[in-house]
Design a protein around this motif. Structure first.
Motif, PDB file in Angstrom:
ATOM      1  N   ALA A 145      87.913 117.156  46.301  1.00 44.29           N
ATOM      2  CA  ALA A 145      86.636 117.055  46.992  1.00 44.29           C
ATOM      3  C   ALA A 145      85.592 116.289  46.179  1.00 44.29           C
ATOM      4  CB  ALA A 145      86.107 118.452  47.315  1.00 44.29           C
ATOM      5  N   HIS A 146      85.889 116.020  44.921  1.00 45.91           N
ATOM      6  CA  HIS A 146      84.923 115.342  44.058  1.00 45.91           C
ATOM      7  C   HIS A 146      85.010 113.828  44.235  1.00 45.91           C
ATOM      8  CE1 HIS A 146      83.945 119.054  41.936  1.00 45.91           C
ATOM      9  NE2 HIS A 146      85.239 119.322  41.945  1.00 45.91           N
ATOM     10  N   THR A 147      83.872 113.204  44.433  1.00 43.42           N
ATOM     11  CA  THR A 147      83.852 111.750  44.572  1.00 43.42           C
ATOM     12  C   THR A 147      84.010 111.091  43.215  1.00 43.42           C
ATOM     13  OG1 THR A 147      81.439 111.740  44.397  1.00 43.42           O
ATOM     14  CG2 THR A 147      82.391 111.868  46.612  1.00 43.42           C
ATOM     15  N   GLY A 148      84.373 109.825  43.222  1.00 44.08           N
ATOM     16  CA  GLY A 148      84.552 109.097  41.976  1.00 44.08           C
ATOM     17  C   GLY A 148      83.233 108.623  41.395  1.00 44.08           C
ATOM     18  N   ILE A 149      83.336 107.929  40.266  1.00 41.34           N
ATOM     19  CA  ILE A 149      82.157 107.425  39.565  1.00 41.34           C
ATOM     20  C   ILE A 149      81.718 106.090  40.153  1.00 41.34           C
ATOM     21  CG2 ILE A 149      81.313 106.579  37.339  1.00 41.34           C
ATOM     22  CD1 ILE A 149      81.670 109.611  37.503  1.00 41.34           C
ATOM     23  N   ARG A 150      80.431 105.968  40.426  1.00 41.11           N
ATOM     24  CA  ARG A 150      79.860 104.712  40.880  1.00 41.11           C
ATOM     25  C   ARG A 150      79.183 104.029  39.701  1.00 41.11           C
ATOM     26  NH1 ARG A 150      76.422 105.167  46.328  1.00 41.11           N
ATOM     27  NH2 ARG A 150      75.924 103.064  45.540  1.00 41.11           N
ATOM     28  N   THR A 151      79.612 102.829  39.382  1.00 38.24           N
ATOM     29  CA  THR A 151      79.087 102.145  38.206  1.00 38.24           C
ATOM     30  C   THR A 151      77.696 101.558  38.432  1.00 38.24           C
ATOM     31  OG1 THR A 151      80.276 100.130  38.856  1.00 38.24           O
ATOM     32  CG2 THR A 151      81.379 101.616  37.315  1.00 38.24           C
ATOM     33  N   ASP A 152      77.206 101.628  39.673  1.00 39.66           N
ATOM     34  CA  ASP A 152      75.857 101.134  39.943  1.00 39.66           C
ATOM     35  C   ASP A 152      74.819 102.247  39.907  1.00 39.66           C
ATOM     36  OD1 ASP A 152      76.992 102.289  42.236  1.00 39.66           O
ATOM     37  OD2 ASP A 152      75.692 101.138  43.577  1.00 39.66           O
ATOM     38  N   PRO A 162      73.326 105.903  37.595  1.00 38.07           N
ATOM     39  CA  PRO A 162      73.316 106.467  36.245  1.00 38.07           C
ATOM     40  C   PRO A 162      74.545 107.333  35.980  1.00 38.07           C
ATOM     41  CG  PRO A 162      71.141 106.624  37.226  1.00 38.07           C
ATOM     42  CD  PRO A 162      72.064 106.158  38.315  1.00 38.07           C
ATOM     43  N   LEU A 163      75.254 107.025  34.890  1.00 30.49           N
ATOM     44  CA  LEU A 163      76.512 107.704  34.613  1.00 30.49           C
ATOM     45  C   LEU A 163      76.310 109.150  34.195  1.00 30.49           C
ATOM     46  CD1 LEU A 163      79.591 107.493  34.297  1.00 30.49           C
ATOM     47  CD2 LEU A 163      79.201 106.709  31.954  1.00 30.49           C
ATOM     48  N   GLY A 164      75.343 109.402  33.297  1.00 37.42           N
ATOM     49  CA  GLY A 164      75.143 110.756  32.791  1.00 37.42           C
ATOM     50  C   GLY A 164      74.877 111.765  33.888  1.00 37.42           C
ATOM     51  N   GLU A 165      74.053 111.386  34.855  1.00 41.89           N
ATOM     52  CA  GLU A 165      73.730 112.295  35.955  1.00 41.89           C
ATOM     53  C   GLU A 165      74.966 112.610  36.790  1.00 41.89           C
ATOM     54  OE1 GLU A 165      70.537 110.692  38.232  1.00 41.89           O
ATOM     55  OE2 GLU A 165      69.200 110.457  36.498  1.00 41.89           O
ATOM     56  N   GLN A 166      75.809 111.601  37.014  1.00 43.75           N
ATOM     57  CA  GLN A 166      77.027 111.820  37.795  1.00 43.75           C
ATOM     58  C   GLN A 166      77.994 112.752  37.076  1.00 43.75           C
ATOM     59  OE1 GLN A 166      78.599 108.176  40.005  1.00 43.75           O
ATOM     60  NE2 GLN A 166      77.280 107.205  38.486  1.00 43.75           N
ATOM     61  N   LEU A 167      78.154 112.529  35.759  1.00 39.01           N
ATOM     62  CA  LEU A 167      79.062 113.381  34.991  1.00 39.01           C
ATOM     63  C   LEU A 167      78.533 114.805  34.903  1.00 39.01           C
ATOM     64  CD1 LEU A 167      80.036 110.971  32.072  1.00 39.01           C
ATOM     65  CD2 LEU A 167      81.393 111.549  34.094  1.00 39.01           C
ATOM     66  N   ALA A 168      77.224 114.948  34.716  1.00 39.75           N
ATOM     67  CA  ALA A 168      76.633 116.285  34.648  1.00 39.75           C
ATOM     68  C   ALA A 168      76.851 117.034  35.956  1.00 39.75           C
ATOM     69  CB  ALA A 168      75.140 116.179  34.334  1.00 39.75           C
ATOM     70  N   GLY A 228      71.067 112.940  30.087  1.00 44.25           N
ATOM     71  CA  GLY A 228      71.099 113.967  31.134  1.00 44.25           C
ATOM     72  C   GLY A 228      72.201 114.978  30.965  1.00 44.25           C
ATOM     73  N   LEU A 229      73.141 114.724  30.045  1.00 42.08           N
ATOM     74  CA  LEU A 229      74.249 115.656  29.850  1.00 42.08           C
ATOM     75  C   LEU A 229      73.852 116.897  29.051  1.00 42.08           C
ATOM     76  CD1 LEU A 229      77.322 113.334  29.177  1.00 42.08           C
ATOM     77  CD2 LEU A 229      76.841 114.676  31.214  1.00 42.08           C
ATOM     78  N   ASP A 230      72.709 116.830  28.357  1.00 46.39           N
ATOM     79  CA  ASP A 230      72.309 117.980  27.545  1.00 46.39           C
ATOM     80  C   ASP A 230      72.040 119.229  28.381  1.00 46.39           C
ATOM     81  OD1 ASP A 230      70.155 116.680  28.683  1.00 46.39           O
ATOM     82  OD2 ASP A 230      68.800 117.050  27.017  1.00 46.39           O
ATOM     83  N   VAL A 231      71.783 119.065  29.666  1.00 46.26           N
ATOM     84  CA  VAL A 231      71.530 120.225  30.531  1.00 46.26           C
ATOM     85  C   VAL A 231      72.763 121.109  30.657  1.00 46.26           C
ATOM     86  CG1 VAL A 231      69.804 118.970  31.853  1.00 46.26           C
ATOM     87  CG2 VAL A 231      72.160 118.995  32.650  1.00 46.26           C
ATOM     88  N   LEU A 232      73.940 120.570  30.298  1.00 45.12           N
ATOM     89  CA  LEU A 232      75.172 121.349  30.431  1.00 45.12           C
ATOM     90  C   LEU A 232      75.235 122.496  29.431  1.00 45.12           C
ATOM     91  CD1 LEU A 232      77.733 118.465  31.054  1.00 45.12           C
ATOM     92  CD2 LEU A 232      76.725 120.021  32.736  1.00 45.12           C
ATOM     93  N   GLY A 233      74.371 122.453  28.397  1.00 44.48           N
ATOM     94  CA  GLY A 233      74.305 123.578  27.468  1.00 44.48           C
ATOM     95  C   GLY A 233      73.886 124.858  28.159  1.00 44.48           C
TER      96      GLY A 233
END
Length: 312
Positions: free
Chosen positions: A36-43, A45-51, A82-87
Motif C-alpha cells: 500500500a506504500h507509494t514509491g519515492i518521488r524525486t521531485d 523533498p526526500l526526508g519528508e517522504q521517508l519520515a 525532517g527525519l529527526d522527528v522519528l525520535g
C-alpha cells in the motif's frame, strides 16, 4: 532489539523487521506487507517522504530501535531534513544510503568488486580496499549510458534515421510503425506522454528482439550499449585502484541484463579492459542490502557512503 530495513524505490517500498536475540534461535526476520506504500518521488523533498513511510510502517509493526534505508533520489545529508522527528517514535538510530549502496550489499556483500545495476536507469558502484566510486546514474538527460532508456532511445533514433534515409534499413522502423502508426507524429506522442521515460525504456525490447532476428543495426546498438556498461565498470575499478590483473567480482543486475545478447557483449567488452574478473549472480536484492547495512563492518569502505543519524 527490533530493527527495520527499507528498500525505497520509485515504484514502491519493501520493508523487513529484524528481531535479534529471539528465543533460542538468536533472531528472526519477517517482511512487512508494504504494497500500500507509494514509491519515492524525486521531485519532492526526500526526508519528508521517508519520515512518512517510516512512521506508517512503525504504526503497523510496533516500535523499532534502528532503521536502515536504501533509497533512490539521495544526493546528500541535506536530503534527510525532517527525519529527526522519528525520535518521537522511539527510534534510536537511522542509517540511510543511496540505493546503489544497498544494491551492492545485497548483490556482493561487503567484498571488493563492482555491481552494475541497469534498469530504466543505470548506476555502477565499485568498491576497493579503502575507496568507493559511483559511476553514472546521472539520469537520462546527462547520463544513464547503457540503461533501458538508452537502448530505447537508440532504437527510436535508428528507426527515424532509416525512415529519413539518413541511416541503414532496420526492422526497428517496422516496430516503431506498429507502436505509433503515423511515424511522423511519434515524437509528439512521446513528448506529451507524462510517463515518456518509462515508455522509451520499454522500447529496449525492440533492440534485443531485432538483434535475435539478425538485424545488423540492432546488433550494433547492443554492442555499443554493452560497451558503455563495461566502460563504467572499468572506470570504477580504476578509481578505487583495483589493478586490471586482479581477479575481482563483477555482478550484473537489472532488467537490461535479462538479455543474454547484451550480457555476452558486456562480458566481451569488459575483457578488453580487464584480464581477470569473475562474473557473479547477485546473492540478494536491495532489501537484503538494507538489512546488511545494520551490521556493516566499521572497516568497510562502504561505511563512507552510509549516513547515520543518532536520534536518542
Amino acid at each position: 532489539m527490533r530493527n527495520l530495513a527499507i528498500d525505497a524505490g520509485q515504484s514502491g517500498l519493501r520493508a523487513r523487521v529484524i528481531e535479534t536475540g529471539h528465543q533460542e534461535s538468536g533472531g528472526r526476520s519477517f517482511e512487512v506487507d508494504s504494497s500500500a506504500h507509494t514509491g519515492i518521488r524525486t521531485d519532492l523533498p526526500l526526508g519528508e517522504q521517508l519520515a512518512g513511510a517510516v512512521s506508517t510502517l512503525v504504526a503497523e509493526v510496533g516500535t523499532v530501535d534502528t532503521v536502515a534505508i536504501g533509497t533512490t533520489g539521495l544526493t546528500g545529508r541535506e536530503d534527510l531534513s525532517g527525519l529527526d522527528v522519528l525520535g518521537l517514535l522511539g527510534i534510536r538510530q537511522l542509517a540511510v544510503a543511496h540505493d546503489s549502496v544497498t544494491s551492492y550489499l545485497g548483490a556482493l556483500g561487503a567484498e571488493q568488486g563492482a555491481v552494475v545495476a541497469a534498469g530504466t536507469g543505470v548506476v555502477t558502484l565499485a568498491v576497493g580496499a579503502r575507496d568507493v566510486a559511483r559511476v553514472d546514474g546521472w539520469g537520462n538527460i546527462i547520463g544513464d549510458a547503457g540503461s533501458a532508456y538508452w537502448f530505447g532511445r537508440e532504437a527510436l533514433d535508428a528507426a527515424m534515421r532509416a525512415y529519413d534515409g539518413r541511416g541503414p534499413a532496420t526492422t526497428l522502423l517496422q516496430r516503431l510503425e506498429a507502436e505509433f502508426g503515423d511515424v511522423e507524429t511519434a515524437y509528439i506522442v512521446l513528448q506529451t506522454d507524462p510517463r515518456r521515460v518509462r515508455r522509451v525504456a520499454s522500447f529496449a525490447r525492440w533492440v534485443t528482439g531485432a538483434d535475435a532476428e539478425g538485424d545488423a543495426v540492432a546488433s550494433e546498438i547492443c554492442k555499443r550499449g554493452a560497451a558503455e556498461l563495461a566502460c563504467s565498470v572499468h572506470a570504477g575499478m580504476e578509481r578505487v585502484a583495483i589493478a586490471a590483473t586482479t581477479e575481482i567480482a563483477v555482478c550484473t543486475i537489472g532488467g537490461v541484463f535479462r538479455s543474454e545478447a547484451i550480457t555476452r557483449a558486456f562480458l566481451t567488452a569488459l575483457r578488453n579492459y580487464r584480464s581477470a574478473f569473475q562474473h557473479l549472480h547477485p546473492r540478494g536484492d536491495g532489501l537484503d542490502g538494507a538489512t546488511a547495512m545494520l551490521t556493516l563492518d566499521t572497516n568497510s569502505a562502504l561505511q563512507t557512503r552510509v549516513m547515520r543519524i543518532e536520534l536518542a
